[in-house]
Design an enzyme around this catalytic site. Structure first.
Site, mmCIF file in Angstrom:
data_model
loop_
_atom_site.group_PDB
_atom_site.id
_atom_site.type_symbol
_atom_site.label_atom_id
_atom_site.label_comp_id
_atom_site.label_asym_id
_atom_site.label_seq_id
_atom_site.Cartn_x
_atom_site.Cartn_y
_atom_site.Cartn_z
ATOM 1 N N LYS A 14 -2.792 -10.552 -11.467
ATOM 2 C CA LYS A 14 -2.655 -10.746 -10.094
ATOM 3 C C LYS A 14 -2.608 -12.181 -9.055
ATOM 4 O O LYS A 14 -3.336 -13.158 -9.812
ATOM 5 C CB LYS A 14 -3.498 -9.804 -9.293
ATOM 6 C CG LYS A 14 -3.246 -8.252 -9.648
ATOM 7 C CD LYS A 14 -4.069 -7.080 -8.749
ATOM 8 C CE LYS A 14 -3.972 -5.629 -9.228
ATOM 9 N NZ LYS A 14 -4.738 -4.822 -8.381
ATOM 10 N N TYR A 54 4.047 -0.101 -6.087
ATOM 11 C CA TYR A 54 2.837 0.686 -5.757
ATOM 12 C C TYR A 54 3.115 1.867 -4.435
ATOM 13 O O TYR A 54 2.447 2.340 -3.875
ATOM 14 C CB TYR A 54 1.743 -0.408 -4.885
ATOM 15 C CG TYR A 54 1.128 -1.233 -5.887
ATOM 16 C CD1 TYR A 54 0.159 -0.717 -6.625
ATOM 17 C CD2 TYR A 54 0.906 -2.520 -5.647
ATOM 18 C CE1 TYR A 54 -0.600 -1.260 -7.344
ATOM 19 C CE2 TYR A 54 0.441 -3.521 -6.539
ATOM 20 C CZ TYR A 54 -0.596 -2.544 -7.436
ATOM 21 O OH TYR A 54 -1.280 -3.602 -8.452
ATOM 22 N N ASN A 117 -8.732 -7.812 -7.205
ATOM 23 C CA ASN A 117 -9.407 -7.412 -8.845
ATOM 24 C C ASN A 117 -8.684 -7.919 -9.878
ATOM 25 O O ASN A 117 -8.870 -7.508 -10.920
ATOM 26 C CB ASN A 117 -9.481 -6.048 -8.707
ATOM 27 C CG ASN A 117 -8.373 -5.430 -8.554
ATOM 28 O OD1 ASN A 117 -7.279 -5.926 -8.557
ATOM 29 N ND2 ASN A 117 -8.396 -3.755 -8.603
ATOM 30 N N HIS A 120 -3.884 -5.665 -12.879
ATOM 31 C CA HIS A 120 -3.706 -4.350 -12.772
ATOM 32 C C HIS A 120 -3.351 -3.780 -14.130
ATOM 33 O O HIS A 120 -2.776 -4.846 -15.014
ATOM 34 C CB HIS A 120 -2.276 -4.340 -12.004
ATOM 35 C CG HIS A 120 -1.680 -2.856 -12.295
ATOM 36 N ND1 HIS A 120 -1.933 -1.782 -11.371
ATOM 37 C CD2 HIS A 120 -0.634 -2.418 -13.031
ATOM 38 C CE1 HIS A 120 -1.166 -0.647 -11.788
ATOM 39 N NE2 HIS A 120 -0.281 -1.172 -12.800
ATOM 40 N N GLU A 131 6.488 1.347 -15.708
ATOM 41 C CA GLU A 131 6.201 0.039 -15.107
ATOM 42 C C GLU A 131 6.592 -1.216 -16.004
ATOM 43 O O GLU A 131 6.924 -2.289 -15.457
ATOM 44 C CB GLU A 131 4.466 0.013 -14.762
ATOM 45 C CG GLU A 131 4.318 0.994 -13.834
ATOM 46 C CD GLU A 131 2.404 0.875 -13.830
ATOM 47 O OE1 GLU A 131 1.814 0.199 -14.429
ATOM 48 O OE2 GLU A 131 2.187 1.524 -12.620
HETATM 49 P P1 CMP Z 1 -4.368 -1.745 -9.069
HETATM 50 O O1 CMP Z 1 -5.229 -1.108 -10.547
HETATM 51 O O2 CMP Z 1 -3.469 -2.443 -9.247
HETATM 52 O O3 CMP Z 1 -4.080 -0.289 -8.297
HETATM 53 C C1 CMP Z 1 -4.134 -0.075 -6.995
HETATM 54 C C2 CMP Z 1 -4.536 -1.279 -6.283
HETATM 55 O O4 CMP Z 1 -4.772 -1.002 -4.912
HETATM 56 C C3 CMP Z 1 -5.830 -1.687 -7.003
HETATM 57 O O5 CMP Z 1 -5.551 -2.343 -8.319
HETATM 58 C C4 CMP Z 1 -6.624 -2.574 -5.968
HETATM 59 O O6 CMP Z 1 -5.980 -4.052 -6.150
HETATM 60 C C5 CMP Z 1 -6.174 -1.881 -4.738
HETATM 61 N N1 CMP Z 1 -7.290 -1.123 -4.169
HETATM 62 C C6 CMP Z 1 -7.447 0.115 -4.748
HETATM 63 N N2 CMP Z 1 -8.286 0.560 -3.944
HETATM 64 C C7 CMP Z 1 -8.737 0.042 -3.106
HETATM 65 C C8 CMP Z 1 -9.597 -0.215 -1.787
HETATM 66 N N3 CMP Z 1 -10.222 0.707 -1.426
HETATM 67 N N4 CMP Z 1 -9.295 -1.114 -1.094
HETATM 68 C C9 CMP Z 1 -8.463 -1.963 -1.188
HETATM 69 N N5 CMP Z 1 -7.767 -2.218 -2.265
HETATM 70 C C10 CMP Z 1 -7.711 -1.421 -3.146
#
Ligand code: CMP
Length: 145
Positions: A14, A54, A117, A120, A131
């Site tokens: 990311k 998403y 984070n 993904h 995907e």
């Molecule tokens: P990802 O695994 O890419 O799937 C959805 C994404 O939404 C997740 O990683 C985070 O980047 C984001 N995400 C999920 N939960 C939260 C949350 N509670 N607050 C903010 N971002 C979130």
């Protein structure tokens, strides 16, 4: 049919990890875990692409913020090969919230927050196929069947 049978899955390094120079670190963890890179790209998602990718989260309170983050800079989609690729990659990246991610996982090492984070990963074989198709055409997946 139950279980994970697909040997390819999709990851995205990311914009947070990409922008802070962690591509090499993330790839190192993935390779150490036995993944083979079968496809890679550098892309800058626009709003429409991030919203489409998403779409399943479109009703969540964090959706607009997630789209803003995912469009904030380049990212690196990866096609990764391993036996039981989907569950293995989920193990290797760790929990969504880095505070809950096990030591040594990609998110424990590189994530900044629950949203920023680092990586993904597809969460099911069906989503992996979808995907992978979002980012890669057939000829892009080197050596992949
Ligand atoms: P990802 O695994 O890419 O799937 C959805 C994404 O939404 C997740 O990683 C985070 O980047 C984001 N995400 C999920 N939960 C939260 C949350 N509670 N607050 C903010 N971002 C979130």
């Amino acid at each position: 049919m139950s279980g994970h049978t697909q040997n390819l899955t999709l990851a995205i390094i990311k914009p947070d990890a990409f922008g802070s120079g962690k591509i090499g670190g993330v790839l190192g963890v993935l390779e150490e875990a036995g993944f083979k890179v079968r496809g890679s790209r550098v892309v800058r998602l626009d709003d429409r692409a991030a919203q489409a990718f998403y779409a399943v989260h479109s009703e969540r309170p964090f959706f607009d913020s997630l789209v803003e983050f995912m469009t904030s800079g380049p990212c690196m989609p990866l096609a990764l090969e391993h036996e039981r690729a989907v569950p293995h990659l989920r193990d290797v990246i760790g929990a969504t919230d880095p505070a809950e991610a096990k030591p040594g996982t990609v998110r424990a090492l590189f994530a900044e927050s629950k949203e920023r984070n680092a990586i993904h990963a597809s969460d099911s074989d069906d989503n992996a196929r979808q995907e992978l198709g979002f980012f890669f055409g057939h000829v892009d997946l080197i050596g992949a069947r």
